[in-house]
Write an enzyme that holds these catalytic residues in place. Structure first.
Site, PDB file in Angstrom:
ATOM      1  N   CYS A 121       0.832  -1.205   0.000  1.00 22.96           N
ATOM      2  CA  CYS A 121       0.000   0.000   0.000  1.00 22.96           C
ATOM      3  C   CYS A 121       0.873   1.265   0.000  1.00 22.96           C
ATOM      4  CB  CYS A 121      -0.978  -0.037   1.179  1.00 22.96           C
ATOM      5  SG  CYS A 121      -2.341   1.117   0.975  1.00 22.96           S
TER       6      CYS A 121
ATOM      7  N   GLU B 267      -1.969  -9.079   4.621  1.00 28.63           N
ATOM      8  CA  GLU B 267      -1.917  -9.440   6.039  1.00 28.63           C
ATOM      9  C   GLU B 267      -3.303  -9.542   6.674  1.00 28.63           C
ATOM     10  OE1 GLU B 267      -1.104  -6.631   4.669  1.00 28.63           O
ATOM     11  OE2 GLU B 267      -1.652  -4.887   5.859  1.00 28.63           O
TER      12      GLU B 267
ATOM     13  N   HIS C 146      -3.803  -5.439   0.894  1.00 28.91           N
ATOM     14  CA  HIS C 146      -3.257  -5.836   2.196  1.00 28.91           C
ATOM     15  C   HIS C 146      -3.321  -7.354   2.388  1.00 28.91           C
ATOM     16  CE1 HIS C 146      -2.713  -1.836   3.978  1.00 28.91           C
ATOM     17  NE2 HIS C 146      -3.674  -1.495   3.132  1.00 28.91           N
TER      18      HIS C 146
END
Ligand code: XMP
Length: 514
Positions: free
Chosen positions: A78, A167, A165
């Site tokens: 990002c 994660e 993202h």
């Protein structure tokens, strides 16, 4: 040990990236955004985190460009990608429409980052700025449905970037993508485990505390119990002073259970302090959530200081069961760029700051998320009953009684909450839920019992599923159980006339109501 460093640009999920890498068995650490590692060592790769900033903001976090010359692969996530693009001569611009949430991606070309990831997989986006033109040498590897670059690489320089993202649990194949980077592209070996963590942390505690006394304030939750377990294992139990302050805001039978559990862990110096009257008096008439938190935190320290003086352990180290989530949600993340959301009393008090400044603080869980703490607790042999307990906030029922707090309201909520939790356990639902609790609302509502008109409290039930408390979804309660539990509560606790179920996720709501 082979290591992946995560550069903290202040994104709320920065530590989560590190944790996901560790889940793969690869050691990972979060470092400030301007950190410059020495070449060599075990460094195998770098991940640049997201950020609440735009690359154009004044004061936006920057890394030392020298990291590009370290000879290890770099993955920007990002803001991390936007940062790489920006400093390498590409163009980043704000979009008219933000990309937020689920976003299927189309591959433009093959990349080792997406090995075994299928075409059209659904990523998780959260960005305002986008890559308008890639930096020289970069190829667009994947794009969103709107044609916005979602993944880029310059494999000749070992530079990779993704706009989404991986994660976050909502991102499909997120773990695979991180593994492709850490183990595949960087070649990091999987040598990290919770057992290794216990050994490292125990050694650090012994080195720091030496033969000195260590004071741990026990809140009754998993975190402080696990911290007690580590201290009692790493040090001589005679050195470890455990102090539990009953602030009158605990759940039903909590104090007795906590004391029993600590004795089982081998505690020798257990100080149980009954301060219920003091807290309730101090809270009297205060309805503002942050002021209540502050009052509880201040009183906690006052009572604790008086006890410490009485017990003659003033110079002791102060241990805390602070988790990483406590630190980031209080705006004290590694890079100090995260935005403050709520103040958590265990990281803000002057005494804690004083001990911290004097180097007298021990926080063995401050790099861990809640579910990692549970794994650690099991490794330490702590009972499943304790490990599986839902999180309970420091200010306790003080932030679950909306508005002003009285002893009567505490008693009502304690009873209702105990019924709720006991029912969840007997119905086999408790372990499916991250956190469930009852909230006493500052409103009364009309009802009828027999032929008479009533005017009683409204109780809200909360049950959420989550991995770490950073985001949360509403637990899909089986309707039959919900209805039965509701009538059990209204039948047993006569002051409650109505029960509602909270169907808000986090974000936009938080887990607690205050
Ligand atoms: P929120 O309500 O911020 O909660 O979504 C996230 C997690 O943190 C717990 N929490 C607290 N813990 N002191 C604590 O020790 C606090 O002031 C506090 N406020 C929230 C909450 O129970 C949830 O697990």
């Amino acid at each position: 040990m082979d290591t992946i460093l995560i550069y903290d640009f202040g994104g709320q999920t920065c530590q989560l990236i590190s944790r996901r890498i560790r889940e793969l068995g690869v050691y990972s650490e979060v470092v400030p955004h301007d950190y410059l590692p020495q070449p060599g060592g075990g460094l195998k790769g770098i991940i640049l985190s997201g950020s609440p900033y735009s690359v154009y903001d004044e004061g936006s976090p920057l890394a030392d460009p020298a990291i590009l010359g370290l000879g290890v692969p770099i993955l920007g996530i990002c803001y991390g990608l936007q940062y790489l693009t920006h400093i390498l001569g590409g163009k980043v611009e704000p979009l008219d429409k933000r990309e937020y949430g689920r976003m299927p991606l189309r591959f433009q070309t093959q990349s080792p980052l997406f090995k075994d990831v299928p075409e059209g997989f659904v990523s998780w986006m959260s960005h305002g700025d986008s890559i308008v033109s890639p930096a020289k040498g970069f190829t667009v590897v994947a794009a969103s449905q709107q044609g916005i670059p979602a993944a880029l690489e310059d494999s000749s320089r070992g530079l990779y970037g993704i706009q989404f993202h991986p994660e976050v649990t909502h991102c499909e194949y997120g773990g695979r993508i991180l593994e492709n980077f850490a183990a595949g592209i960087c070649g990091a070996k999987k040598t990290w485990s919770m057992r290794a963590y216990i050994e490292t942390v125990s050694r650090e505690i012994r080195e720091k505390a030496g033969g000195g006394k260590v004071l741990l304030l026990i809140s009754g939750g998993v975190d402080s119990t696990v911290t007690a377990g580590i201290l009692l294992k790493a040090l001589s139990p005679q050195q470890v002073h455990l102090m539990y302050i009953d602030n009158g805001l605990m759940r039903k039978n909590e104090s007795e259970e906590v004391a029993g559990n600590l004795k089982k862990l081998g505690a020798k110096n257990l100080h149980l302090v009954d301060a219920q009257d003091k807290f309730l008096e101090a809270l009297s008439g205060e309805a503002d959530p942050e002021k209540k938190r502050r009052i509880i935190g201040d009183m906690f320290m006052k009572v604790q200081e008086a006890e410490v003086a009485r017990l003659d352990i003033k110079d002791a180290f102060l241990a805390q069961g602070t988790l990483y989530t406590d630190l980031i949600e209080s705006g004290k993340g590694v890079g100090k760029k995260a935005h403050t959301i709520k103040s958590h009393h265990n990281v803000r008090t002057p005494l804690v700051e004083e001990k911290r400044a004097a180097g007298l603080i021990i926080e063995p869980l401050d790099k861990l998320y809640k579910d990692e703490v549970r794994v650690l607790g099991r490794e330490l042999g702590i009972l499943n009953d304790v490990i599986g307990r839902h999180p309970f906030p420091g200010p306790g029922l003080g932030v679950r009684i909306l508005g002003d707090v009285t002893r009567e309201k505490c008693d009502i909520l304690r009873e209702a909450d105990a019924i709720y939790v006991a029912e969840l356990k007997s119905r086999g639902l408790y372990d499916k839920i991250w956190q469930a609790f009852a909230v006493l609302l500052p409103v009364r509502s009309v009802g009828v019992t027999g032929d008479a008109r009533d005017y009683r409290y409204v109780l809200a039930l909360r049950a959420v599923v989550s991995h770490d408390g950073m985001t949360a979804d509403v637990f899909e309660f089986p309707a039959k159980d919900l209805l039965e539990i509701s009538s059990k509560i209204t039948n047993s606790v006569r002051q409650i006339g109505r029960v509602v179920y909270d169907v808000s996720s986090k974000p936009p709501a938080t887990i607690e109501w205050e």
